[in-house]
Design an enzyme around this catalytic site. Structure first.
Site, PDB file in Angstrom:
ATOM      1  N   HIS A  76       0.884  -0.955   0.011  1.00 45.90           N
ATOM      2  CA  HIS A  76      -0.123  -0.083  -0.113  1.00 45.90           C
ATOM      3  C   HIS A  76       0.978   1.058   0.044  1.00 45.90           C
ATOM      4  O   HIS A  76       1.673   1.266   0.785  1.00 45.90           O
ATOM      5  CB  HIS A  76      -0.992  -0.010   1.053  1.00 45.90           C
ATOM      6  CG  HIS A  76      -2.348  -0.737   0.970  1.00 45.90           C
ATOM      7  ND1 HIS A  76      -3.305  -0.739   1.591  1.00 45.90           N
ATOM      8  CD2 HIS A  76      -2.404  -1.783   0.087  1.00 45.90           C
ATOM      9  CE1 HIS A  76      -4.228  -1.487   1.357  1.00 45.90           C
ATOM     10  NE2 HIS A  76      -3.632  -2.251   0.151  1.00 45.90           N
ATOM     11  N   TYR A 111      -9.185   5.875   7.104  1.00 44.09           N
ATOM     12  CA  TYR A 111      -9.378   6.124   8.687  1.00 44.09           C
ATOM     13  C   TYR A 111     -10.388   7.130   8.809  1.00 44.09           C
ATOM     14  O   TYR A 111     -10.211   8.218   8.225  1.00 44.09           O
ATOM     15  CB  TYR A 111      -8.121   6.472   9.227  1.00 44.09           C
ATOM     16  CG  TYR A 111      -7.028   5.357   9.558  1.00 44.09           C
ATOM     17  CD1 TYR A 111      -6.260   4.751   8.397  1.00 44.09           C
ATOM     18  CD2 TYR A 111      -6.881   4.930  10.698  1.00 44.09           C
ATOM     19  CE1 TYR A 111      -5.453   3.721   8.649  1.00 44.09           C
ATOM     20  CE2 TYR A 111      -6.041   3.908  10.931  1.00 44.09           C
ATOM     21  CZ  TYR A 111      -5.022   3.209   9.899  1.00 44.09           C
ATOM     22  OH  TYR A 111      -4.249   2.487  10.152  1.00 44.09           O
ATOM     23  N   PRO A 159      -4.498   0.605  18.835  1.00 47.26           N
ATOM     24  CA  PRO A 159      -4.262   0.081  17.394  1.00 47.26           C
ATOM     25  C   PRO A 159      -4.429   0.849  16.403  1.00 47.26           C
ATOM     26  O   PRO A 159      -3.951   0.873  15.034  1.00 47.26           O
ATOM     27  CB  PRO A 159      -5.196  -1.079  17.363  1.00 47.26           C
ATOM     28  CG  PRO A 159      -6.642  -0.787  17.954  1.00 47.26           C
ATOM     29  CD  PRO A 159      -5.856  -0.154  19.389  1.00 47.26           C
ATOM     30  N   LYS A 193       0.761  -0.063  15.304  1.00 47.49           N
ATOM     31  CA  LYS A 193       2.166  -0.127  15.409  1.00 47.49           C
ATOM     32  C   LYS A 193       2.236  -1.360  16.431  1.00 47.49           C
ATOM     33  O   LYS A 193       3.493  -1.656  16.738  1.00 47.49           O
ATOM     34  CB  LYS A 193       2.248   1.157  16.363  1.00 47.49           C
ATOM     35  CG  LYS A 193       2.754   2.506  15.590  1.00 47.49           C
ATOM     36  CD  LYS A 193       4.102   2.285  15.003  1.00 47.49           C
ATOM     37  CE  LYS A 193       4.623   3.342  13.887  1.00 47.49           C
ATOM     38  NZ  LYS A 193       3.894   2.624  12.452  1.00 47.49           N
ATOM     39  N   TYR A 211       3.758   6.700  10.374  1.00 50.31           N
ATOM     40  CA  TYR A 211       2.872   5.344   9.982  1.00 50.31           C
ATOM     41  C   TYR A 211       3.835   4.243   9.360  1.00 50.31           C
ATOM     42  O   TYR A 211       3.699   3.177   9.680  1.00 50.31           O
ATOM     43  CB  TYR A 211       1.723   5.782   8.938  1.00 50.31           C
ATOM     44  CG  TYR A 211       0.674   4.782   8.903  1.00 50.31           C
ATOM     45  CD1 TYR A 211      -0.632   4.656   9.732  1.00 50.31           C
ATOM     46  CD2 TYR A 211       0.841   3.749   7.893  1.00 50.31           C
ATOM     47  CE1 TYR A 211      -1.383   3.657   9.549  1.00 50.31           C
ATOM     48  CE2 TYR A 211      -0.219   2.906   7.816  1.00 50.31           C
ATOM     49  CZ  TYR A 211      -1.286   2.860   8.617  1.00 50.31           C
ATOM     50  OH  TYR A 211      -2.030   1.758   8.385  1.00 50.31           O
TER      51      TYR A 211
HETATM   52  P1  FAD Z   1       1.228 -11.836  21.518  1.00 46.51           P
HETATM   53  O1  FAD Z   1       0.703 -11.887  19.905  1.00 46.51           O
HETATM   54  O2  FAD Z   1       0.069 -11.546  22.556  1.00 46.51           O
HETATM   55  O3  FAD Z   1       1.909 -13.379  21.946  1.00 46.51           O
HETATM   56  C1  FAD Z   1       1.871 -13.828  23.129  1.00 46.51           C
HETATM   57  C2  FAD Z   1       2.040 -15.100  23.322  1.00 46.51           C
HETATM   58  O4  FAD Z   1       2.287 -15.743  24.330  1.00 46.51           O
HETATM   59  C3  FAD Z   1       0.557 -15.738  23.025  1.00 46.51           C
HETATM   60  O5  FAD Z   1       0.657 -16.794  21.966  1.00 46.51           O
HETATM   61  C4  FAD Z   1       0.113 -16.335  24.298  1.00 46.51           C
HETATM   62  O6  FAD Z   1      -0.663 -17.533  24.103  1.00 46.51           O
HETATM   63  C5  FAD Z   1       1.526 -16.808  24.812  1.00 46.51           C
HETATM   64  N1  FAD Z   1       1.520 -16.819  26.319  1.00 46.51           N
HETATM   65  C6  FAD Z   1       0.809 -15.786  27.280  1.00 46.51           C
HETATM   66  N2  FAD Z   1       0.877 -16.086  28.460  1.00 46.51           N
HETATM   67  C7  FAD Z   1       1.763 -17.463  28.371  1.00 46.51           C
HETATM   68  C8  FAD Z   1       2.406 -18.222  29.424  1.00 46.51           C
HETATM   69  N3  FAD Z   1       2.299 -18.255  30.755  1.00 46.51           N
HETATM   70  N4  FAD Z   1       3.152 -19.358  28.956  1.00 46.51           N
HETATM   71  C9  FAD Z   1       3.262 -19.525  27.541  1.00 46.51           C
HETATM   72  N5  FAD Z   1       2.609 -18.699  26.698  1.00 46.51           N
HETATM   73  C10 FAD Z   1       2.060 -17.870  27.042  1.00 46.51           C
HETATM   74  N6  FAD Z   1      -2.385  -4.370  16.719  1.00 46.51           N
HETATM   75  C11 FAD Z   1      -2.618  -3.741  15.562  1.00 46.51           C
HETATM   76  O7  FAD Z   1      -1.781  -2.968  15.435  1.00 46.51           O
HETATM   77  N7  FAD Z   1      -3.710  -3.437  15.004  1.00 46.51           N
HETATM   78  C12 FAD Z   1      -4.765  -4.364  15.461  1.00 46.51           C
HETATM   79  O8  FAD Z   1      -6.055  -4.300  14.990  1.00 46.51           O
HETATM   80  C13 FAD Z   1      -4.703  -4.940  16.720  1.00 46.51           C
HETATM   81  N8  FAD Z   1      -5.581  -5.727  17.183  1.00 46.51           N
HETATM   82  C14 FAD Z   1      -5.408  -6.688  18.434  1.00 46.51           C
HETATM   83  C15 FAD Z   1      -6.489  -7.357  18.809  1.00 46.51           C
HETATM   84  C16 FAD Z   1      -6.396  -8.182  20.123  1.00 46.51           C
HETATM   85  C17 FAD Z   1      -7.341  -8.907  20.634  1.00 46.51           C
HETATM   86  C18 FAD Z   1      -5.261  -8.249  20.583  1.00 46.51           C
HETATM   87  C19 FAD Z   1      -4.866  -8.765  21.875  1.00 46.51           C
HETATM   88  C20 FAD Z   1      -4.154  -7.260  20.138  1.00 46.51           C
HETATM   89  C21 FAD Z   1      -4.260  -6.493  19.008  1.00 46.51           C
HETATM   90  N9  FAD Z   1      -3.293  -5.727  18.284  1.00 46.51           N
HETATM   91  C22 FAD Z   1      -3.463  -5.067  17.068  1.00 46.51           C
HETATM   92  C23 FAD Z   1      -1.817  -5.893  18.953  1.00 46.51           C
HETATM   93  C24 FAD Z   1      -0.782  -6.951  18.248  1.00 46.51           C
HETATM   94  O9  FAD Z   1      -1.646  -7.876  17.645  1.00 46.51           O
HETATM   95  C25 FAD Z   1      -0.033  -7.153  19.607  1.00 46.51           C
HETATM   96  O10 FAD Z   1       1.016  -5.936  19.378  1.00 46.51           O
HETATM   97  C26 FAD Z   1       0.966  -8.315  18.886  1.00 46.51           C
HETATM   98  O11 FAD Z   1       0.128  -9.393  18.867  1.00 46.51           O
HETATM   99  C27 FAD Z   1       2.110  -8.475  19.888  1.00 46.51           C
HETATM  100  O12 FAD Z   1       2.866  -9.514  19.667  1.00 46.51           O
HETATM  101  P2  FAD Z   1       3.399 -10.188  20.976  1.00 46.51           P
HETATM  102  O13 FAD Z   1       4.249 -11.510  20.375  1.00 46.51           O
HETATM  103  O14 FAD Z   1       4.295  -9.274  21.602  1.00 46.51           O
HETATM  104  O15 FAD Z   1       2.415 -10.761  21.718  1.00 46.51           O
HETATM  105  C1  DHB Z   2      -5.531  -3.176  10.773  1.00 43.63           C
HETATM  106  C2  DHB Z   2      -5.482  -2.922  12.029  1.00 43.63           C
HETATM  107  C3  DHB Z   2      -5.254  -1.817  12.543  1.00 43.63           C
HETATM  108  O1  DHB Z   2      -5.085  -1.329  13.900  1.00 43.63           O
HETATM  109  C4  DHB Z   2      -4.803  -0.565  11.638  1.00 43.63           C
HETATM  110  O2  DHB Z   2      -4.521   0.632  12.153  1.00 43.63           O
HETATM  111  C5  DHB Z   2      -4.674  -0.600  10.551  1.00 43.63           C
HETATM  112  C6  DHB Z   2      -5.077  -1.988   9.794  1.00 43.63           C
HETATM  113  C7  DHB Z   2      -5.880  -4.460  10.107  1.00 43.63           C
HETATM  114  O3  DHB Z   2      -6.093  -5.164  10.932  1.00 43.63           O
HETATM  115  O4  DHB Z   2      -5.942  -4.598   9.005  1.00 43.63           O
END
Ligand code: FAD
Ligand code: DHB
Length: 391
Positions: A72, A200, A293, A297, A385
């Protein structure tokens, strides 16, 4: 069980770290509380920053992203019934890739397993011990028996609800927290996107975001009150509300509708833990920080943390140097706070505050108008962004 680096969590952060370490010949074990099927299905973010996409390519795990992801070149801001396009290559010479976090997770799991990597699914870490002693270990359970993973370094990539953050001594930790008075209702729908780039939209009815997953699948979000249950939102109500929030004053745009296959609620929060390391325990990704979100980021920040950490662990493994490990927390937090600032700015600019009045709404329109009128203001949004300048 013994390994060099014990990683808790098979989200994008834990998996990328394990893969980057493997490329440097450093052994790790990943403990993941959930099943493989669960982590591969979880719907979350979709925007991959330029530098993160380059890292995935450089690490040999960007092939499917390049084939199936959508490059994009900008986003659209929609407000006051008008549309304003931000052209990223023109403003800052970069672009982003739309490729779902869940697909990155699938690619990384497949690659780790193909390379003989150890990911223990359905293995929940229950305690991280002896982080001051230099020979830490992680207790975990696979449901049947408790086991111990001994390592030299533990990296908690276990998300916001994991045990990593709580394992830092309370007296060294400082946290910063802000909860917003709204959430997002996110949907996946089997319908071609109604736009070529993300929209947005700010409206008096609330914020809305139009994103996508492919040429056949759309991803959309609606601002909803905290505590909303998806059961209150029928498919028809969701499409009607999205249509109203995206409407242009001249009626020149139409939202396509289709079957909704997933609905979920995401609360909006800003949160930072300082420091991101104590002794031989390091935090990365959502375990240390959360952004709302709106700035896209969260995923990118998690990837940047482990990119730094992989470099620091490589230097430590090669020649015992701890310089980069020692500066990890400060180095990571500089980027974290820039991302917090940008995410807060996008969130407060685009969401009407349910407790705010006409004055606050008018300020938001004025802010958006300035981005539409000023190249400098638009460049600042585009740079942040696509990948945070001057960190
Ligand atoms: P996570 O992806 O949360 O991974 C952590 C992992 O650790 C998980 O698989 C969990 O099961 C595991 N875990 C937890 N506790 C334990 C334990 N005690 N023992 C073993 N394993 C464990 N960001 C955006 O930019 N846009 C979005 O639209 C967006 N939507 C989101 C929706 C939701 C519901 C959530 C929760 C987050 C969202 N985010 C979004 C944020 C983005 O997805 C996260 O920043 C990203 O997943 C971070 O990655 P991570 O690997 O740090 O953590
Ligand atoms: C998406 C999620 C976001 O939080 C965003 O700012 C843009 C796109 C997505 O899930 O595609």
């Amino acid at each position: 069980m013994r390994t060099r680096v014990g990683i808790i969590g098979a989200g994008p952060a834990g998996l990328l770290l394990s893969h980057l370490l493997h490329l440097q010949g450093i052994e790790s074990v990943v403990l993941e509380a959930r099943s493989r099927d669960y982590v591969e299905r979880r719907q979350r973010a979709g925007v991959v920053e330029h530098a993160v996409a380059e890292t995935l390519r450089g690490a040999g795990v960007g092939g499917r992203m390049d084939r199936e992801g959508l490059v994009h070149h900008g986003i659209e801001l929609r407000f006051d019934g008008r549309a304003h396009h931000l052209d990223f290559p023109d403003l800052c010479g970069r672009e982003v890739v739309i490729y779902a976090q869940t697909e990155i997770v699938k690619d990384l799991i497949a690659r780790r397993l193909a390379d003989g990597g150890k990911i223990l699914f359905e293995s929940r870490a229950t305690a991280i011990e002896d982080i001051d002693a230099g020979s830490p270990h992680v207790r975990f359970t696979d449901g049947a028996a408790e086991q111990v993973l001994e390592c030299d370094i533990v990296v908690a990539c276990d998300g916001f609800h994991g045990i990593g953050r709580a394992s830092l001594p309370a007296e060294v930790v400082r946290t910063f927290d802000k909860v917003y008075p709204f959430s997002w209702l996110g949907i996946l729908a089997d319908v071609p996107p109604s736009c070529d780039e993300l929209i947005y939209a700010h409206s008096d009815r609330g914020f809305a975001l139009h994103s996508m997953r492919s040429e056949q699948v759309s991803r959309l979000y609606l601002q909803v009150p905290n505590g909303t249950d998806t059961a209150e939102w029928s498919d028809e109500r969701i499409w009607d509300e999205l249509t109203a929030r995206f409407a242009l004053a001249d009626g020149s745009w139409e939202l396509k509708r289709g079957p909704i296959t997933d609905k979920s609620i995401t609360p909006m929060r800003s949160f930072v833990t300082e420091p991101m390391r104590h002794g031989s325990l390091f935090l990365a990704g959502d375990a240390a920080h959360i952004v709302p979100p709106t700035g896209a980021k969260g995923l990118n920040l998690a990837m940047h943390d482990v990119m730094l950490l992989a470099e620091a662990l490589t230097a430590w493994d090669r020649d015992g140097s701890t310089t980069l490990l020692d500066s990890y927390s400060d180095d990571a937090l500089r980027r974290v706070w820039r991302a917090e600032h940008f995410s807060y700015r996008m969130t407060t600019m685009l969401h009407p505050d349910p407790q705010g009045g006409d004055f606050e709404r008018r300020l938001q329109i004025s802010d958006l108008d300035r981005i539409a009128a000023s190249r400098a203001a638009a460049t600042e949004i585009a740079e942040n962004y696509t990948g945070l300048p001057q960190v």
